[in-house]
Every structure is written in structure tokens, then in C-alpha cells.
Design a protein around this motif. Structure first.
Motif, short mmCIF file in Angstrom:
data_model
loop_
_atom_site.label_atom_id
_atom_site.label_comp_id
_atom_site.label_asym_id
_atom_site.label_seq_id
_atom_site.Cartn_x
_atom_site.Cartn_y
_atom_site.Cartn_z
N ASN A 239 18.95 5.23 -47.41
CA ASN A 239 19.13 3.81 -47.18
C ASN A 239 19.30 3.46 -45.71
O ASN A 239 19.48 4.33 -44.86
CB ASN A 239 20.32 3.28 -47.98
CG ASN A 239 20.08 3.28 -49.46
OD1 ASN A 239 18.94 3.15 -49.91
ND2 ASN A 239 21.13 3.43 -50.24
N ALA B 24 18.51 -5.00 -44.04
CA ALA B 24 18.41 -5.95 -45.14
C ALA B 24 18.63 -7.35 -44.59
O ALA B 24 19.02 -7.54 -43.45
CB ALA B 24 19.44 -5.62 -46.23
N TRP C 277 16.17 -7.24 -41.75
CA TRP C 277 14.88 -6.83 -42.30
C TRP C 277 13.79 -7.88 -42.03
O TRP C 277 12.70 -7.55 -41.57
CB TRP C 277 15.01 -6.60 -43.81
CG TRP C 277 13.71 -6.50 -44.53
CD1 TRP C 277 12.83 -5.47 -44.48
CD2 TRP C 277 13.12 -7.47 -45.40
NE1 TRP C 277 11.73 -5.72 -45.27
CE2 TRP C 277 11.89 -6.96 -45.85
CE3 TRP C 277 13.52 -8.73 -45.85
CZ2 TRP C 277 11.06 -7.65 -46.72
CZ3 TRP C 277 12.69 -9.41 -46.72
CH2 TRP C 277 11.49 -8.88 -47.15
N ARG D 284 24.56 -5.34 -48.00
CA ARG D 284 23.24 -5.14 -48.60
C ARG D 284 22.45 -4.10 -47.80
O ARG D 284 22.58 -4.01 -46.59
CB ARG D 284 22.48 -6.46 -48.65
CG ARG D 284 23.20 -7.52 -49.47
CD ARG D 284 22.44 -8.82 -49.47
NE ARG D 284 23.23 -9.90 -50.07
CZ ARG D 284 22.82 -11.16 -50.17
NH1 ARG D 284 21.63 -11.51 -49.71
NH2 ARG D 284 23.59 -12.07 -50.73
N SER E 4 18.62 -1.48 -47.61
CA SER E 4 17.21 -1.32 -47.94
C SER E 4 16.87 0.15 -47.96
O SER E 4 17.64 1.00 -47.48
CB SER E 4 16.33 -2.05 -46.92
OG SER E 4 16.38 -1.39 -45.67
N ASP E 5 15.71 0.44 -48.50
CA ASP E 5 15.22 1.82 -48.55
C ASP E 5 14.50 2.11 -47.24
O ASP E 5 13.38 1.66 -47.01
CB ASP E 5 14.27 1.95 -49.74
CG ASP E 5 13.67 3.34 -49.87
OD1 ASP E 5 13.88 4.17 -48.97
OD2 ASP E 5 12.97 3.59 -50.87
N TYR F 115 10.64 1.50 -46.30
CA TYR F 115 10.35 0.54 -45.23
C TYR F 115 9.44 1.18 -44.19
O TYR F 115 8.44 0.58 -43.77
CB TYR F 115 11.65 0.08 -44.58
CG TYR F 115 11.53 -1.18 -43.75
CD1 TYR F 115 12.07 -2.37 -44.18
CD2 TYR F 115 10.87 -1.17 -42.52
CE1 TYR F 115 11.97 -3.52 -43.42
CE2 TYR F 115 10.75 -2.32 -41.76
CZ TYR F 115 11.31 -3.49 -42.21
OH TYR F 115 11.19 -4.63 -41.46
N THR G 77 7.44 -8.93 -44.48
CA THR G 77 8.59 -9.63 -43.96
C THR G 77 8.10 -10.99 -43.46
O THR G 77 6.91 -11.28 -43.53
CB THR G 77 9.27 -8.89 -42.78
OG1 THR G 77 8.48 -9.07 -41.61
CG2 THR G 77 9.42 -7.41 -43.05
#
Length: 827
Positions: free
Chosen positions: A40, A44, A48, A440, A442-443, A447, A475
């Protein structure tokens, strides 16, 4: 080795103040599976969607075509990406940058702890266990955790203790350079958050001098003013371009409303001041938690007779004013740069945390003088926590904390280490809990792969005279990641005229006033010169006029046969074109007035059947709202096709499930996210077309429109206008050179947002540029073959550079005479 050990021992509290926050963040990362502990990343939300793409763009440009048809890159950098840490990012390979961003956040936490330790030691001249404990409380406070992905605000966070220490040095007659250089760095790093820092600096200076050095106030004010102006002036090369740009945004036109209002109750603030609290990312109470011990220790500060009464009154009022600033709409408006924040409340709350921790530390130093008052302080502190409700963990921590403070006040020195341990465990565990449960993620692996795929998909299509779009959007600033001339863009520096133009031409919006998501209408593709559309998921429902150019592993690339160049000559009627009506009407009007074309889109009337919804309007949009929350909203549109031809469906629903049926054949089913346009292909007369939409959210934007598309009309208009098209020979971020053949139409249209920084020369002579078609650019050109030269300099950059140079010179002269005077006094 002995010398190194001696240094380590001498600065042991500084070292601990740096590493304790880094360790706390690292433990949080481990629970969150952030690399290298997992896959991770913090990438986010805005980090992101906005900031990472901005950080992927090459630095140093003044203008960029990688979003919004083009934008002032110098202003965007000053608003978002001028952090000194980003200079290191630009040196790293793309695949390393995500990990670097994550760990630069941990490094900033460590720097915040170190600088706060330096501040406390220099301000109070004390050492001990409490220095790294208070440093940890500051560095991993709820502000830092809540805004951990708002990386452009975190430099001011760790610089603030140095800035205030610089003010302390000025008052003490020491060097002014720390204040000037640290404040300059904060302003340079992020113009927006530094605005609040500057207000705080003035308030702190006034509270400190008026309560302690009132006789020297005029002389100190002059010195403080000169140093502040030097710091701001040195950053003028950044400030003025940003200020000029944000004056063109819609936020600049929004006032505070003229009516005083309070936001929150005492209970709301009590809830926000305890550990393991819920961080505020939308419209809640500002993030003000740092340590429960601050409450009784602040009361000790107020009650201590050892501290001069005038100082206690001044800083007590200062603290109350900071709290009121979170709650009164007018003050909230001022602190946030004279506009209301779009979510993320109390962006200046780290200033309050700094102040309350500093006063609490001074209260701790004087706790032994209070005796009987400590019982009152303890009762008030526990009562303050109870206002938020009888929650067992905060109450237990507060009870233990006040017990230790009372014991410390009555001479029980063993309580000192115990209090330090309680504060350390409370602050660290609360930060780790809030990170692991609320931040929060993100991967990072996914990404990075998506970034590599998009770069591979778009490579080779960044032509001089055309733009490109990637669909569906990865994005909001994908073009800045892959370095292509795109349109989808999300930035607080977006001109208000651009926002309105994109919205009126049928583009979707994510964040009101500051974003656009491109919707590929065929006529809009032509107007904006979109030469290529990259389809990431091979949906095969591209807009009319798109022809397959390449099939790649990462997706398909389509070439647009209806593509106009970046600039072209057009009929004078375009000067009077308005954007009234629907998006299709506005696009029809462009080609009607620019080239005398017939309508490209013809609206098809149909019947609508609605269930479980009612309609409302806001901000120019129509919304559907659910009557019965237990059932979905349903809408069914029925169209009877009377004329053979190519048809397009314009969807305005922001969410839901859509099914489109022609006769008995299902053309497609789609999950809806943003307004969009799809081709339905050739439809024959007497075909019954049905569009069914099921909506499961409480409300969303509403509407479906069906159009008959006239490709011949668009193709003929594009062909006519292209005869007077700009042929580009050379193009860079700030300069375009080429030529255009001007016939009977001398109105030269450019699909570039109007910006006062652009200059046009035709055959070597200056030509005035003016605004056209809701925010784009035009000029008058002489007949015949015309050599074109367009150049860009951000408004305010030249003046700002002169002010920066002059301010640096003033600082050098002032420093020279200050040192000379100090040397004379010593002699």
C-alpha cells in the motif's frame, strides 16, 4: 568515537525528538501495509488525484499544455509543488517516487519533532524527558495524521517552530536570519498555508512583545516588519504569479456572506480534543488533538503567579482567539485566504496545536508553585473531557494524567517520568490507531503498473498541433503523469472562465469550481484539437469520427478525423457566439458562427417515465432525489427513431446502472460515474430505442439526451477552418512558432485559455490578444502568409523577480549593518 558519543549524549533529547515521530509513523505504516511492509501507499484522495501527477510533471515550466487546454504552471507549482523535498523526487525514477513520497512524510514528522524540541529548549532553556515527549505530541498530532496526504502543507508544519524561534531571536536581540530564511522557505513551499502562518506570526509577535517588552515595542515592531517584508519579498517571484492566478478563480469572487455564524458546540470541541478521535476530512470540527495533558497544564499556565499576569492574559486571549477562529465563519474565511475551504476544515489548526503545547510546557515548568490550585485545575480538566461524553479511555487517561500532575505539584518527582511515559504512550498509540483505522490508502503496486501502462499507451502521440485524452480517466491529472497535451484537469488555480466554459460545453465536474473531466463530444474534439483518444479498456463505444489508429496491450488508440489545429482563422460572427442552452447547442453555435455550418447535433424528442424520485436544481444542474429510501429511483426514456443516421447518447446521470435497448437488442449496459457521451451507431427508421436507468444513491445529477449526429456537416466545417490553420514549426512550454495563411477571415482563434501572460507577434509586430467564446483566445491578423510567434510569461513573474532581488539586497544590507552595530556594542 568518544567525540561522537559525547555529541550523541549532548543532543540525546534532540535525537529522540526526531526518531520518536519517525518510529511512530513507521509502526503506523506497518499496520497499514505501506511499503516495504506491504503493497500500500498513502497515495489516496487528493494525493492520488492531484498532487502525485503534478509531481510527475517536469519542473521549471512556466506554462503547461498537460491539462485544461493549458495552464499557468508557475502558479500551480507555487500553490502545490514547491516543497524542497520535491527537488529530490524529480531526480528519482518514476517507479521510486511513490515510496519516496510516503517516507518523506515520515521524515517531515521527524523534522517537526526535532524543530519543536529546538524551540522549547531555546525558549525556556530547559532539558529533560519532556522535550522529546512534547515533540512527539506536536509531530503526530491529529492535524498531521488527518492531513498526512496533503503533503504540500507539511513543510510549514515542521518549519513553524523555527519561524517562531526566529521571532524569539529578534526579540532577544539575536540574529534575524533564522526568522527570515525559515519564513521565506515556508512561503516558497506553499503560498496558501503560509498565509495563515504569516497571520500567526504577527499575532504571536504582538502577544509576546505587548505582554513582555512593551517599552521596546516600537523598535521591535520595526525590526519585525523589516524582516517579515524581506521574507515575503524574497518569495515575491512565487507569490505574485500565484496571487495573479488565483484572482481569476471563482473562489476569488466569493465573499464571507455578511452574516456572523458559529459552527460547533463545546461538546464538538471536547470530542476533537481527545485521543483516538475521528479525524475531520470534510466539514467537521478542526483537528486539534495533541495530548490530554495540555488541558490541565494550560490551566496551570493561566493560574501560575510565577508567570507575569500580563503575559497570562495576552496568551490566554490569543488561545481563545485561535479557538474562536475555528468556530466563527468570518475568522474562518480570513484564515483560509479570504475564502471558505472546500472540505478539510481548520487547515490552520497546527498553529493552535503549536501554541497550546508551548503554553502547556510552560505550565509544566511552573506546576510546583500551584499546590492547592492543582485540585481546581484537575477538576476543570476532567470536566472538559466529560463534556464530550463519558467515554472510558479518554477519562481514564485524563484521570491518570491529572493525578500525576497533582503529585508532581506536591513535590513527588517520580511523577515526572510517569507523566512523560503516559503522554508518550497516549500520543503515539493514538496516532498509530488513527493512521491504521482512518487514513485512506491505495495499492502502490497497482498504481505504478497503471502509470507505466498509460505512459506506454500514450507514447508516440504527443504531436505539436494536437491534443490527446485518455479514457476512462485514471486520475484527474493523468496528462501530467504521461506528459501529453490533455484537457481533464483538477487544480485550485483553475481560472473561473475555464471552469464555466468546460461545464457549459458538456464536460463533467468532480470538484466544484476547480476541476473538469473531459467528455469527448465529436464537435468538442474538433474545437479543442483532440487528435487522439486512448481507450484504456477497449470499450469500443468511442465517439463518432474516431478511427482505430493502434491496438496496444494497454488499450486502443483512436485517431480523430474531425480535428482542428491549435489555432485557425474563423468568421467574425464567432465574436458574438454565446454559450446559451445545452452543451450541444453551444457546440452547434461555434461551428455555425465560425464556419457557417448547419447544426451538427439534432435533439431527438422522447417520452420519460419516472418512479420514486423528484427533481431539484442547484448550481445550474438538475438533480433527482429519492422519495423512498428503501427503493431505487428508476427512469425510462423511450425514443422512436424516424430518420436513419448515426445517433449519440448524452448521459447526465452521475451514478446508477444504465441499459440501452434498440428494438429487442441490448446495445450496452453501463455503470454510471460521470456525465458522458456514447455513440449508438447507425439506427434505422421505426426503431424503438429504450434507455433505462436504475439509481441506488440518495441523489444524483439527472438527464439523458439523444442526438442525431451530422458527420458531413462537422467534416465540411473542419475542412474549411483547417485551410486557415496554424502550422507549428517549433513548440515548447512557453513558446510557439509557426505560420498561418490568412484569407478573408482575419479573426485568429486559439484553443488556449485566455491569459494576460501570452504575447503574440505577427510578422515580428505585436498583436493584441483578447478573450473569445467564454474564455479562449483570439487576435486580428493581417491578410496573407503570417509568421506567428507566441510567448508566455506568467503575470507578476517579472515584477516578483525584481522584488525578490531587491528584498535579498535589502536583507544583505540590513544584516551587514546589524552585525556591524552588534560588533560595535560588544567592543
Amino acid at each position: 568515537m568518544d567525540r561522537l558519543q559525547k555529541l550523541a549524549y549532548k543532543y540525546r533529547f534532540h535525537i529522540a525528538s526526531f526518531f520518536l515521530p519517525v518510529i511512530a509513523i513507521a509502526i503506523g505504516y506497518a499496520f497499514m501495509d505501506i511499503r516495504p511492509f506491504g503493497k500500500n501507499s498513502l497515495l489516496a484522495m487528493d494525493l492520488w488525484g492531484q498532487y502525485f501527477p503534478m509531481l510527475s510533471s517536469p519542473g521549471g515550466s512556466l506554462w503547461s499544455f498537460n491539462g485544461g487546454l493549458g495552464f499557468n504552471a508557475a502558479a500551480q507549482a507555487g500553490y502545490y509543488t514547491n516543497s524542497p523535498f520535491n527537488l529530490i523526487l524529480y531526480l528519482l525514477p518514476q517507479g521510486w517516487r511513490i515510496d519516496a513520497i510516503d517516507w518523506f512524510v515520515a521524515l517531515r514528522a521527524g523534522l517537526a519533532g526535532l524543530t519543536f524540541c529546538i524551540w522549547l529548549k531555546n525558549r525556556f532553556g530547559k532539558e529533560g524527558l519532556m522535550l522529546p515527549v512534547f515533540a512527539l505530541c506536536y509531530a503526530v498530532s491529529s492535524y498531521f495524521i488527518a492531513f498526512i496526504s496533503q503533503i504540500m502543507w507539511l513543510d510549514a508544519f515542521w518549519l513553524l517552530p523555527l519561524i517562531i524561534l526566529g521571532i524569539h531571536n529578534i526579540i532577544q536581540g539575536k540574529s534575524h536570519l533564522l526568522y527570515v530564511l525559515s519564513l521565506f522557505t515556508a512561503i516558497f513551499s506553499n503560498f496558501y498555508i503560509a498565509f495563515a502562518v504569516c497571520i500567526f506570526c504577527l499575532l504571536y509577535f504582538l502577544a509576546r512583545t505587548l505582554s513582555e517588552d512593551i517599552r521596546r515595542f516600537p523598535r521591535l515592531l520595526l525590526k519585525f516588519g523589516i524582516c517579515s517584508l524581506c521574507a515575503g519579498g524574497m518569495a515575491a517571484a512565487v507569490i505574485l504569479p500565484v496571487y495573479s492566478a488565483i484572482q481569476n478563480t471563482l473562489a476569488a469572487t466569493m465573499g464571507w456572506g455578511g452574516k456572523l455564524e458559529l459552527y460547533h458546540t463545546a461538546r464538538d470541541f471536547a470530542d476533537a480534543a481527545v485521543p483516538f478521535t475521528k479525524i475531520s476530512l470534510e466539514y467537521g470540527v478542526p483537528n486539534i488533538y495533541c495530548a490530554l495533558a495540555c488541558i490541565p497544564l494550560f490551566i496551570c499556565f493561566i493560574l501560575s503567579r510565577r508567570i507575569p499576569l500580563r503575559r497570562r492574559i495576552a496568551f490566554g486571549l490569543f488561545t481563545a482567539f485561535m479557538l474562536l477562529s475555528f468556530n466563527l465563519n468570518l475568522l474562518d474565511y480570513v484564515w483560509h485566504g479570504f475564502h471558505y475551504p472546500n472540505q478539510l476544515p481548520g487547515r490552520q489548526s497546527f498553529l493552535f496545536i503549536f501554541l497550546i503545547l508551548t503554553l502547556a510546557f510552560e505550565g509544566l515548568l511552573n506546576v510546583g508553585r500551584l499546590k492547592g490550585w492543582l485540585i481546581i485545575a484537575a477538576a476543570v480538566s476532567i470536566g472538559a473531557v466529560c463534556i464530550g461524553g463519558l467515554r472510558p479511555i479518554p477519562l481514564a487517561i485524563m484521570a491518570l494524567t491529572v493525578l500525576l500532575i497533582v503529585c508532581l505539584g506536591f513535590g513527588k518527582r517520580q511523577a515526572y517520568a510517569a507523566l512523560a511515559a503516559v503522554m508518550l504512550v497516549e500520543s503515539g498509540s493514538s496516532a498509530i490507531y488513527m493512521m491504521a483505522s482512518q487514513v485512506r490508502l491505495s495499492d502502490a503496486v497497482g498504481y505504478n503498473k497503471a502509470v507505466d501502462d498509460i505512459i506506454a499507451l500514450t507514447s508516440g502521440y504527443n504531436e505539436l498541433n494536437t491534443r490527446m485524452e485518455v479514457l476512462p480517466h485514471f486520475t484527474f491529472n493523468t496528462a501530467q503523469i504521461a506528459d501529453y497535451k490533455g484537457i481533464t484537469w483538477y487544480s485550485s488555480t483553475m481560472p473561473g472562465a475555464s471552469y464555466k466554459l468546460f461545464k457549459e460545453l458538456g464536460c463533467a465536474v468532480y470538484a466544484r469550481n476547480v476541476s473538469t473531466i473531459y467528455v469527448p463530444w465529436p464537435a468538442l474534439n474538433a474545437i479543442f484539437g483532440v487528435g487522439y483518444i486512448a481507450d484504456r479498456y477497449n470499450y469500443d463505444d468511442a465517439a463518432p469520427g474516431l478511427e482505430l489508429a493502434a491496438e496496444r496491450v494497454q488499450g486502443d488508440v483512436y485517431r480523430n478525423k474531425y480535428c482542428l489545429p491549435l489555432g485557425f482563422t474563423a468568421d467574425d460572427a464567432l465574436l458574438k457566439t454565446d454559450l446559451e442552452g445545452s452543451a450541444a447547442d453551444a457546440q452547434n453555435a461555434f461551428f455555425r458562427d465560425a464556419a457557417g455550418a448547419s447544426d451538427i447535433y439534432t435533439l431527438v424528442q422522447g417520452r420519460t417515465k419516472k418512479d420514486n424520485l423528484y427533481l431539484s436544481s442547484w448550481d445550474g444542474n438538475i438533480y433527482c432525489n429519492r422519495h423512498d429510501a428503501s427503493k431505487p429511483m428508476t427512469v425510462e426514456y423511450t425514443f422512436n427513431i424516424k430518420q436513419a443516421g448515426e445517433y449519440m447518447l448524452s448521459n447526465l446521470f452521475g451514478t446508477g446502472e444504465m441499459t440501452v435497448t434498440a428494438g429487442n437488442e441490448v446495445i450496452f449496459r453501463k455503470s454510471l460515474y460521470y456525465p458522458s457521451v456514447w455513440t449508438l451507431g447507425e439506427l434505422q427508421p421505426n426503431t424503438k430505442l429504450t434507455v433505462s436507468v436504475d439509481i441506488y444513491s440518495q441523489n444524483t445529477t439527472y438527464g439523458v439526451e439523444l442526438y442525431l449526429f451530422d458527420g458531413e456537416a462537422l467534416g465540411s466545417a473542419v475542412e474549411d477552418l483547417s485551410k486557415g490553420g496554424l502550422e507549428i514549426d517549433r513548440m515548447s512550454s512557453e513558446r510557439i512558432e509557426g505560420r498561418v495563411n490568412v484569407g478573408q477571415n482575419d479573426l485568429f482563434f486559439l484553443s488556449i485559455p485566455y491569459d494576460e501572460g501570452w504575447r503574440l507577434k505577427a510578422n515580428g509586430k505585436n498583436v493584441e490578444l483578447f478573450e473569445i467564446y467564454g474564455g479562449l483566445t483570439a487576435a486580428r491578423l493581417p491578410k496573407g502568409e503570417v509568421d506567428i510567434s507566441l510567448s508566455y510569461t506568467p503575470p507578476g513573474l517579472l515584477l516578483g523577480s525584481l522584488i525578490s532581488a531587491a528584498s535579498l539586497a535589502v536583507l544583505a544590507i540590513y544584516t551587514h549593518f546589524a552585525q556591524k552595530k552588534k560588533k560595535t556594542e560588544v567592543d
